[in-house]
Write a protein that holds these residues in place. Structure first.
Motif, mmCIF file in Angstrom:
data_model
loop_
_atom_site.group_PDB
_atom_site.id
_atom_site.type_symbol
_atom_site.label_atom_id
_atom_site.label_comp_id
_atom_site.label_asym_id
_atom_site.label_seq_id
_atom_site.Cartn_x
_atom_site.Cartn_y
_atom_site.Cartn_z
ATOM 1 N N ALA A 100 46.498 6.614 21.568
ATOM 2 C CA ALA A 100 47.300 5.393 20.932
ATOM 3 C C ALA A 100 49.259 5.164 22.194
ATOM 4 O O ALA A 100 48.403 4.159 22.564
ATOM 5 C CB ALA A 100 47.705 5.730 19.538
ATOM 6 N N LEU A 101 49.004 6.470 22.428
ATOM 7 C CA LEU A 101 50.454 6.187 24.235
ATOM 8 C C LEU A 101 49.479 6.057 25.066
ATOM 9 O O LEU A 101 50.002 5.387 25.606
ATOM 10 C CB LEU A 101 51.138 7.943 23.391
ATOM 11 N N MET A 102 48.601 7.002 24.696
ATOM 12 C CA MET A 102 47.869 6.203 26.426
ATOM 13 C C MET A 102 46.906 4.755 26.415
ATOM 14 O O MET A 102 47.773 4.527 27.485
ATOM 15 C CB MET A 102 46.647 7.156 26.617
ATOM 16 N N PHE A 103 46.712 4.787 25.171
ATOM 17 C CA PHE A 103 46.092 2.838 25.230
ATOM 18 C C PHE A 103 47.226 1.759 25.186
ATOM 19 O O PHE A 103 47.811 1.068 25.672
ATOM 20 C CB PHE A 103 45.299 2.546 24.422
ATOM 21 N N THR A 104 48.891 2.262 24.832
ATOM 22 C CA THR A 104 49.783 1.758 24.408
ATOM 23 C C THR A 104 50.232 1.671 25.919
ATOM 24 O O THR A 104 50.762 -0.288 26.549
ATOM 25 C CB THR A 104 50.763 2.551 23.898
ATOM 26 N N LEU A 105 50.377 2.492 26.462
ATOM 27 C CA LEU A 105 51.183 2.596 28.152
ATOM 28 C C LEU A 105 49.928 1.532 29.069
ATOM 29 O O LEU A 105 50.133 0.794 29.848
ATOM 30 C CB LEU A 105 50.599 3.834 28.759
ATOM 31 N N MET A 126 44.863 -3.288 20.748
ATOM 32 C CA MET A 126 44.582 -3.545 19.704
ATOM 33 C C MET A 126 44.257 -2.373 19.547
ATOM 34 O O MET A 126 43.938 -1.552 18.277
ATOM 35 C CB MET A 126 43.719 -4.671 19.555
ATOM 36 N N GLY A 127 43.393 -0.962 20.298
ATOM 37 C CA GLY A 127 42.724 -0.192 20.251
ATOM 38 C C GLY A 127 43.969 1.042 19.921
ATOM 39 O O GLY A 127 43.892 1.708 19.071
ATOM 40 N N VAL A 146 43.580 3.205 16.166
ATOM 41 C CA VAL A 146 43.392 4.774 16.308
ATOM 42 C C VAL A 146 44.030 5.498 15.529
ATOM 43 O O VAL A 146 44.041 6.619 15.055
ATOM 44 C CB VAL A 146 43.194 5.492 17.626
ATOM 45 N N VAL A 147 45.380 4.597 15.364
ATOM 46 C CA VAL A 147 46.609 5.425 14.415
ATOM 47 C C VAL A 147 47.117 4.698 13.139
ATOM 48 O O VAL A 147 47.158 5.901 11.998
ATOM 49 C CB VAL A 147 47.938 5.179 14.800
ATOM 50 N N TYR A 148 45.506 3.774 12.523
ATOM 51 C CA TYR A 148 45.497 4.301 11.215
ATOM 52 C C TYR A 148 43.896 4.598 10.574
ATOM 53 O O TYR A 148 43.385 4.148 10.873
ATOM 54 C CB TYR A 148 45.414 2.382 11.277
#
Length: 143
Positions: A31-36, A74-75, A79-81
Motif C-alpha cells: 500500500a505504501l509502495m503503490f501510494t508512492l 486504488m490498489g 490491499v489495506v482493506y
C-alpha cells in the motif's frame, strides 16, 4: 531504489507495530509502495518521464500514465482493506505485468529519463520482489 525500500521497510514496520501476520504486513508495504508510485504518476517531472517510457506502439501515453496511476492508488487502498486485500493484490500483480514492457523499453532507450533506472537487470530483480509480494498477499492475505 526508493520504491523497493518503501516496500521492504513499510512491511517490516507494519509487522513490528500493527500487522499480526506477514501477509498483512506485506499488504501495508504494498500500500505504501503503490501510494508512492501512484502519486508519482501525477507529479509533473515524474509524469513526463513516465510518459516518455510508454512504448511507441501504445496509444495515448499520457492517458495510459493517468489510468495506471489511478489504478495503483486504488490498489493501494484495496490491499489495506481486508475484504478486498487478496483481490486487490491479484489486480496489482496483473497491472505490474502489464506495465513491465515500459521498463524494458526504458532500459533500451539510448538516453532514458534521468529518473528511470536504465539497468534492466536491477529493474527485473526489483520487479520480481514486487510480484512475489503481491502473490503472497493475493494467496495468503485474505486469511
Amino acid at each position: 531504489m526508493a520504491v523497493f525500500l518503501t516496500l521492504v521497510l513499510g512491511s517490516l514496520a507494519a509487522r513490528a507495530t500493527l500487522a499480526d501476520t506477514w501477509p498483512a504486513a506485506i499488504a501495508c508495504g504494498l500500500a505504501l509502495m503503490f501510494t508512492l508510485t501512484g502519486i508519482a504518476h501525477f507529479v509533473p517531472g515524474m509524469r513526463r518521464d513516465m510518459i516518455a517510457i510508454v512504448p511507441p506502439p501504445l496509444p495515448a501515453p499520457a492517458l495510459l500514465v493517468t489510468v495506471t496511476g489511478v489504478l495503483e492508488l486504488m490498489g493501494a487502498v484495496g490491499v489495506v482493506y481486508p475484504p478486498t486485500r487478496a483481490d486487490a493484490a491479484g489486480c496489482l500483480f496483473v497491472l505490474m505485468l502489464a506495465m513491465f514492457p515500459a521498463n524494458i523499453y526504458a532500459a533500451r532507450m539510448p538516453d532514458p529519463p534521468a529518473s528511470m533506472t536504465a539497468n534492466l537487470g536491477l529493474r527485473s530483480a526489483e520487479e520480481a520482489v514486487y510480484l512475489a509480494a503481491a502473490i503472497v498477499v493475493a494467496v495468503r492475505g485474505g486469511q
